[in-house]
Write a protein that holds these residues in place. Structure first.
Motif, PDB file in Angstrom:
ATOM      1  N   THR A  23      12.427   0.303  -4.812  1.00  0.00           N
ATOM      2  CA  THR A  23      12.973   0.255  -3.447  1.00  0.00           C
ATOM      3  C   THR A  23      14.050   0.681  -3.589  1.00  0.00           C
ATOM      4  O   THR A  23      14.964   1.180  -4.495  1.00  0.00           O
ATOM      5  CB  THR A  23      12.870  -1.376  -3.175  1.00  0.00           C
ATOM      6  OG1 THR A  23      13.831  -2.016  -4.187  1.00  0.00           O
ATOM      7  CG2 THR A  23      11.714  -2.115  -3.307  1.00  0.00           C
ATOM      8  N   ILE A  43       3.743   4.980  -0.303  1.00  0.00           N
ATOM      9  CA  ILE A  43       4.873   4.516   0.621  1.00  0.00           C
ATOM     10  C   ILE A  43       4.173   3.208   1.276  1.00  0.00           C
ATOM     11  O   ILE A  43       3.322   3.099   1.755  1.00  0.00           O
ATOM     12  CB  ILE A  43       5.422   5.259   1.828  1.00  0.00           C
ATOM     13  CG1 ILE A  43       5.870   6.796   1.337  1.00  0.00           C
ATOM     14  CG2 ILE A  43       6.623   4.716   2.395  1.00  0.00           C
ATOM     15  CD1 ILE A  43       7.061   6.567   0.122  1.00  0.00           C
ATOM     16  N   VAL A  44       4.581   1.900   0.565  1.00  0.00           N
ATOM     17  CA  VAL A  44       4.245   0.678   1.063  1.00  0.00           C
ATOM     18  C   VAL A  44       4.902   0.251   2.175  1.00  0.00           C
ATOM     19  O   VAL A  44       4.183  -0.225   3.109  1.00  0.00           O
ATOM     20  CB  VAL A  44       4.408  -0.127  -0.185  1.00  0.00           C
ATOM     21  CG1 VAL A  44       4.049  -1.719   0.489  1.00  0.00           C
ATOM     22  CG2 VAL A  44       3.800   0.084  -1.345  1.00  0.00           C
ATOM     23  N   ALA A  45       6.428   0.491   2.440  1.00  0.00           N
ATOM     24  CA  ALA A  45       6.999   0.045   3.767  1.00  0.00           C
ATOM     25  C   ALA A  45       8.262   1.104   3.822  1.00  0.00           C
ATOM     26  O   ALA A  45       8.948   1.737   2.656  1.00  0.00           O
ATOM     27  CB  ALA A  45       7.481  -1.306   3.620  1.00  0.00           C
ATOM     28  N   ALA A  47      10.430   4.564   4.781  1.00  0.00           N
ATOM     29  CA  ALA A  47      10.250   6.099   4.822  1.00  0.00           C
ATOM     30  C   ALA A  47      11.120   6.766   3.919  1.00  0.00           C
ATOM     31  O   ALA A  47      12.465   5.778   3.596  1.00  0.00           O
ATOM     32  CB  ALA A  47      10.449   6.644   6.134  1.00  0.00           C
ATOM     33  N   GLU A  61       6.085   8.551   5.202  1.00  0.00           N
ATOM     34  CA  GLU A  61       6.112   7.212   5.813  1.00  0.00           C
ATOM     35  C   GLU A  61       5.265   6.415   5.279  1.00  0.00           C
ATOM     36  O   GLU A  61       4.209   6.393   4.368  1.00  0.00           O
ATOM     37  CB  GLU A  61       5.942   7.616   7.266  1.00  0.00           C
ATOM     38  CG  GLU A  61       6.588   8.661   8.147  1.00  0.00           C
ATOM     39  CD  GLU A  61       6.291   9.061   9.398  1.00  0.00           C
ATOM     40  OE1 GLU A  61       5.229   8.706   9.683  1.00  0.00           O
ATOM     41  OE2 GLU A  61       7.180   9.650  10.042  1.00  0.00           O
ATOM     42  N   GLU A  62       5.169   5.082   5.874  1.00  0.00           N
ATOM     43  CA  GLU A  62       4.408   3.889   5.363  1.00  0.00           C
ATOM     44  C   GLU A  62       3.052   4.480   5.477  1.00  0.00           C
ATOM     45  O   GLU A  62       2.278   5.003   6.503  1.00  0.00           O
ATOM     46  CB  GLU A  62       4.461   2.825   6.375  1.00  0.00           C
ATOM     47  CG  GLU A  62       3.666   1.549   5.876  1.00  0.00           C
ATOM     48  CD  GLU A  62       3.753   0.386   6.560  1.00  0.00           C
ATOM     49  OE1 GLU A  62       3.174  -0.553   6.825  1.00  0.00           O
ATOM     50  OE2 GLU A  62       5.290   0.100   7.185  1.00  0.00           O
ATOM     51  N   GLY A  63       2.005   4.080   4.435  1.00  0.00           N
ATOM     52  CA  GLY A  63       0.709   4.691   4.288  1.00  0.00           C
ATOM     53  C   GLY A  63       0.676   6.170   3.646  1.00  0.00           C
ATOM     54  O   GLY A  63      -0.589   6.455   3.446  1.00  0.00           O
ATOM     55  N   VAL A 109      13.093   1.051   2.101  1.00  0.00           N
ATOM     56  CA  VAL A 109      11.787   1.712   1.793  1.00  0.00           C
ATOM     57  C   VAL A 109      11.301   1.055   0.452  1.00  0.00           C
ATOM     58  O   VAL A 109      12.008   0.616  -0.529  1.00  0.00           O
ATOM     59  CB  VAL A 109      12.002   3.026   1.485  1.00  0.00           C
ATOM     60  CG1 VAL A 109      12.710   3.454   0.262  1.00  0.00           C
ATOM     61  CG2 VAL A 109      10.466   3.764   1.215  1.00  0.00           C
ATOM     62  N   ARG A 110       9.755   0.625   0.152  1.00  0.00           N
ATOM     63  CA  ARG A 110       9.272   0.246  -0.796  1.00  0.00           C
ATOM     64  C   ARG A 110       8.202   1.153  -1.166  1.00  0.00           C
ATOM     65  O   ARG A 110       7.281   1.642  -0.373  1.00  0.00           O
ATOM     66  CB  ARG A 110       8.634  -0.970  -0.527  1.00  0.00           C
ATOM     67  CG  ARG A 110       7.995  -1.782  -1.872  1.00  0.00           C
ATOM     68  CD  ARG A 110       7.605  -3.376  -1.498  1.00  0.00           C
ATOM     69  NE  ARG A 110       8.635  -4.114  -1.112  1.00  0.00           N
ATOM     70  CZ  ARG A 110       9.450  -4.769  -2.158  1.00  0.00           C
ATOM     71  NH1 ARG A 110       9.171  -4.521  -3.191  1.00  0.00           N
ATOM     72  NH2 ARG A 110      10.339  -5.505  -1.610  1.00  0.00           N
ATOM     73  N   THR A 143      -3.503   3.647  -1.285  1.00  0.00           N
ATOM     74  CA  THR A 143      -2.508   2.705  -1.541  1.00  0.00           C
ATOM     75  C   THR A 143      -3.152   1.621  -2.320  1.00  0.00           C
ATOM     76  O   THR A 143      -2.417   1.058  -3.431  1.00  0.00           O
ATOM     77  CB  THR A 143      -1.820   2.190  -0.279  1.00  0.00           C
ATOM     78  OG1 THR A 143      -1.372   3.318   0.409  1.00  0.00           O
ATOM     79  CG2 THR A 143      -0.811   1.082  -0.591  1.00  0.00           C
TER      80      THR A 143
END
Length: 312
Positions: A23, A43-45, A47, A61-63, A109-110, A143
């Protein structure tokens, strides 16, 4: 029907010695100089920005999922990074995460990140057939697969290595086949996405011992010789004959590891009319004669050594 992508991934023999949750918050930068290890990131959450040497910077970005089959020099930063000469600290949190930037702020970001190891002694050759970078957007399956890799790595349950190897086979194939044409650099994935080139690639993998010429492969692709050569070289990053040579050498190494295999037998199975012609080509490509490679590889296997180190 032979599947070239599955064959390459199977020969690579992937494993996952390292995976983690990372993170970050605030301005931050993480720079890594690696020795060609395969790197992946989901990327889990939030950017982040990824810059791989020789590639255009990517905003992830997420996804999003990124695979670099051979990572040497890359940087991951916040979208607004700190000054170029400023290094940012990181800490390991009690929950096992690694935190970049501000350790107390809510994360921006995670990410699920990790490295693979390709156990094949000819990994460098096989990786050269793959894109240098694969970027996939909006594929939740990837993911999920990375999450499973991370969970298996942390759990340390019985048969963990076997499970990780199977998961990584699926992860690599899913990442490579999910990449849209514009999201993969030149390599096997781009070639297989082209219907005509895919026909020629499958024929090379089905019959590596055939006396292929560019003209014959062009006919398999229903193209003119010049158009086939140009499109193949542009989408795969190597000429048709260079690709065929690389694949034949990968197969030859696998065959030479088998007890009882002779140089003459292997030569015929990978398209050479004589053992001497094969020996010259193998020595030029691998750096040692085939008989020498076979002896050392088998000795390493008997002694329980890492064959990748012996043949490197």
């Amino acid at each position: 029907m032979v599947d070239p992508l599955a064959e390459v991934v199977s020969l690579l023999r992937p494993s996952a010695p390292f995976a983690k949750v990372a993170t970050a918050a605030g301005p931050w930068r993480a720079r890594r100089a690696e020795a060609g290890r395969p790197f992946f990131c989901a990327i889990v959450a939030g950017a982040t920005r990824l810059t791989v040497a020789g590639q255009e910077p990517l905003v992830l970005e997420e996804g999003d999922f990124v695979l670099v089959p051979a990572a040497f020099d890359f940087t991951v930063t916040s979208l607004e990074p700190p000054p170029e000469d400023e290094e940012t600290a990181y800490v390991f949190r009690p929950d096992g995460e690694i935190r970049h930037g501000d350790p107390d702020a809510p994360p921006d970001v995670r990410m699920l990140v990790g490295y693979c190891v390709f156990a094949s002694p000819d990994a460098r050759l096989l990786v050269s057939l793959l894109p240098q970078l694969v970027h996939v957007r909006g594929e939740p399956t990837l993911t999920t697969l990375v999450s499973l890799v991370h969970a298996e790595f942390r759990a340390r349950r019985p048969a963990r290595d076997v499970v990780l190897a199977r998961l990584l086979d699926v992860l690599l194939i899913e990442a490579l086949r999910s990449a849209p044409d514009h999201a993969a650099s030149p390599g096997l994935v781009r070639g297989l996405a082209d219907e005509r080139l895919a026909a020629a690639l499958r024929r090379m993998h089905e019959q590596p011992s055939a006396s292929w010429t560019v003209a014959q492969l062009a006919r398999e692709a229903a193209m003119s010789r010049s158009a086939f050569f140009d499109r193949f070289s542009r989408l795969l990053g190597v000429t048709p004959m260079d690709y065929l040579l690389g694949w034949r050498m990968a197969l030859a190494k696998r065959l030479l590891r088998r007890d009882g295999a002779t140089v003459a037998d292997v030569a015929g199975r990978v398209g050479y009319g004589s053992a001497s012609a094969f020996s010259v080509a193998f020595t030029r490509h691998v750096g040692c004669p085939p008989a020498h490679f076979a002896r050392h590889d088998r000795a390493a296997a008997r002694d329980g050594l890492d064959t990748a180190e012996v043949s490197a």
